[in-house]
Design a protein around this motif. Structure first.
Motif, PDB file in Angstrom:
ATOM      1  N   ALA A 227       0.824  -1.204   0.000  1.00  0.00           N
ATOM      2  CA  ALA A 227       0.000   0.000   0.000  1.00  0.00           C
ATOM      3  C   ALA A 227       0.863   1.261   0.000  1.00  0.00           C
ATOM      4  O   ALA A 227       0.521   2.249  -0.661  1.00  0.00           O
ATOM      5  CB  ALA A 227      -0.934   0.005   1.196  1.00  0.00           C
ATOM      6  N   SER A 228       1.983   1.250   0.699  1.00  0.00           N
ATOM      7  CA  SER A 228       2.848   2.437   0.698  1.00  0.00           C
ATOM      8  C   SER A 228       3.501   2.616  -0.675  1.00  0.00           C
ATOM      9  O   SER A 228       3.709   3.747  -1.117  1.00  0.00           O
ATOM     10  CB  SER A 228       3.896   2.357   1.795  1.00  0.00           C
ATOM     11  OG  SER A 228       4.831   1.358   1.518  1.00  0.00           O
ATOM     12  N   GLY A 229       3.798   1.524  -1.359  1.00  0.00           N
ATOM     13  CA  GLY A 229       4.306   1.625  -2.727  1.00  0.00           C
ATOM     14  C   GLY A 229       3.261   2.205  -3.660  1.00  0.00           C
ATOM     15  O   GLY A 229       3.569   3.048  -4.515  1.00  0.00           O
ATOM     16  N   ALA A 230       2.009   1.781  -3.498  1.00  0.00           N
ATOM     17  CA  ALA A 230       0.926   2.338  -4.308  1.00  0.00           C
ATOM     18  C   ALA A 230       0.727   3.820  -4.006  1.00  0.00           C
ATOM     19  O   ALA A 230       0.471   4.622  -4.913  1.00  0.00           O
ATOM     20  CB  ALA A 230      -0.359   1.561  -4.052  1.00  0.00           C
ATOM     21  N   LEU A 231       0.874   4.191  -2.736  1.00  0.00           N
ATOM     22  CA  LEU A 231       0.768   5.598  -2.355  1.00  0.00           C
ATOM     23  C   LEU A 231       1.836   6.440  -3.052  1.00  0.00           C
ATOM     24  O   LEU A 231       1.550   7.533  -3.542  1.00  0.00           O
ATOM     25  CB  LEU A 231       0.886   5.749  -0.838  1.00  0.00           C
ATOM     26  CG  LEU A 231       0.923   7.178  -0.306  1.00  0.00           C
ATOM     27  CD1 LEU A 231      -0.410   7.868  -0.540  1.00  0.00           C
ATOM     28  CD2 LEU A 231       1.295   7.188   1.157  1.00  0.00           C
ATOM     29  N   ALA A 232       3.056   5.922  -3.110  1.00  0.00           N
ATOM     30  CA  ALA A 232       4.137   6.653  -3.778  1.00  0.00           C
ATOM     31  C   ALA A 232       3.820   6.856  -5.253  1.00  0.00           C
ATOM     32  O   ALA A 232       4.036   7.946  -5.801  1.00  0.00           O
ATOM     33  CB  ALA A 232       5.445   5.901  -3.610  1.00  0.00           C
TER      34      ALA A 232
ATOM     35  N   GLN B 209      -0.010  12.139  -9.423  1.00  0.00           N
ATOM     36  CA  GLN B 209      -0.762  13.352  -9.131  1.00  0.00           C
ATOM     37  C   GLN B 209       0.083  14.604  -9.386  1.00  0.00           C
ATOM     38  O   GLN B 209      -0.424  15.619  -9.837  1.00  0.00           O
ATOM     39  CB  GLN B 209      -1.243  13.333  -7.678  1.00  0.00           C
ATOM     40  CG  GLN B 209      -2.125  14.481  -7.287  1.00  0.00           C
ATOM     41  CD  GLN B 209      -3.482  14.435  -7.968  1.00  0.00           C
ATOM     42  OE1 GLN B 209      -3.995  13.375  -8.276  1.00  0.00           O
ATOM     43  NE2 GLN B 209      -4.043  15.599  -8.216  1.00  0.00           N
ATOM     44  N   PHE B 210       1.367  14.530  -9.089  1.00  0.00           N
ATOM     45  CA  PHE B 210       2.271  15.671  -9.250  1.00  0.00           C
ATOM     46  C   PHE B 210       3.359  15.325 -10.264  1.00  0.00           C
ATOM     47  O   PHE B 210       4.548  15.306  -9.934  1.00  0.00           O
ATOM     48  CB  PHE B 210       2.888  16.052  -7.904  1.00  0.00           C
ATOM     49  CG  PHE B 210       1.871  16.395  -6.864  1.00  0.00           C
ATOM     50  CD1 PHE B 210       1.242  17.629  -6.885  1.00  0.00           C
ATOM     51  CD2 PHE B 210       1.538  15.493  -5.874  1.00  0.00           C
ATOM     52  CE1 PHE B 210       0.296  17.957  -5.929  1.00  0.00           C
ATOM     53  CE2 PHE B 210       0.592  15.804  -4.914  1.00  0.00           C
ATOM     54  CZ  PHE B 210      -0.031  17.036  -4.941  1.00  0.00           C
ATOM     55  N   GLU B 211       2.949  15.059 -11.488  1.00  0.00           N
ATOM     56  CA  GLU B 211       3.877  14.616 -12.527  1.00  0.00           C
ATOM     57  C   GLU B 211       4.963  15.639 -12.843  1.00  0.00           C
ATOM     58  O   GLU B 211       6.058  15.274 -13.258  1.00  0.00           O
ATOM     59  CB  GLU B 211       3.114  14.291 -13.814  1.00  0.00           C
ATOM     60  CG  GLU B 211       2.329  13.019 -13.743  1.00  0.00           C
ATOM     61  CD  GLU B 211       1.682  12.695 -15.064  1.00  0.00           C
ATOM     62  OE1 GLU B 211       2.434  12.474 -16.039  1.00  0.00           O
ATOM     63  OE2 GLU B 211       0.449  12.686 -15.119  1.00  0.00           O
ATOM     64  N   GLU B 212       4.681  16.908 -12.644  1.00  0.00           N
ATOM     65  CA  GLU B 212       5.672  17.931 -12.951  1.00  0.00           C
ATOM     66  C   GLU B 212       6.806  17.952 -11.928  1.00  0.00           C
ATOM     67  O   GLU B 212       7.881  18.477 -12.203  1.00  0.00           O
ATOM     68  CB  GLU B 212       5.017  19.316 -13.046  1.00  0.00           C
ATOM     69  CG  GLU B 212       4.417  19.822 -11.752  1.00  0.00           C
ATOM     70  CD  GLU B 212       3.016  19.309 -11.454  1.00  0.00           C
ATOM     71  OE1 GLU B 212       2.495  19.650 -10.380  1.00  0.00           O
ATOM     72  OE2 GLU B 212       2.454  18.572 -12.276  1.00  0.00           O
TER      73      GLU B 212
END
Length: 122
Positions: free
Chosen positions: A79-84, A90-93
């Protein structure tokens, strides 16, 4: 148990060094998104390392006392890997996605290198 505690301390120390290196790379190189991705992945990888070491210690103590113990936290680490990955998408830039994935593997690389350097001393 003393050897295990030394191993844990070594691995955490090397993860801190790696995180510091990524912070320096983020600040001084012309590739901030790559190093920020490595930093995000490695920070969550460090959390996964801490969680895995804690669960393994609890498992060892439970087996010494002939008690049962729950899992070793595989779902939490996934789950923490999925969060990363969600944060990176979400913040691709700001975050380079491949760097985040490579950073998530940092703890396992540190464990492997620690084993290779210290297997001859045991």
């Amino acid at each position: 148990m003393q050897t295990y505690q030394h191993m844990i301390a070594r691995q955490r120390k090397w993860m801190f060094y790696l995180l510091a290196l990524f912070v320096l790379g983020w600040g001084v190189t012309p590739w901030p998104s790559i190093f920020l991705g490595l930093l995000l992945g490695s920070a969550l990888s460090f959390y996964n390392l801490w969680l895995m070491q804690r669960k393994i210690r609890m498992l060892g103590e439970a087996s010494a006392e002939n008690r049962k113990v729950g899992g070793i936290g595989t779902f939490t680490r996934l789950a923490s890997g999925a969060l990363a990955v969600v944060i990176a998408l979400q913040f691709e830039e700001n975050f380079h996605l491949i760097s985040v994935v490579l950073g998530l593997m940092a703890a396992y690389i540190v464990i492997l290198i620690d084993y290779l350097f210290h297997k001859s001393t045991v």
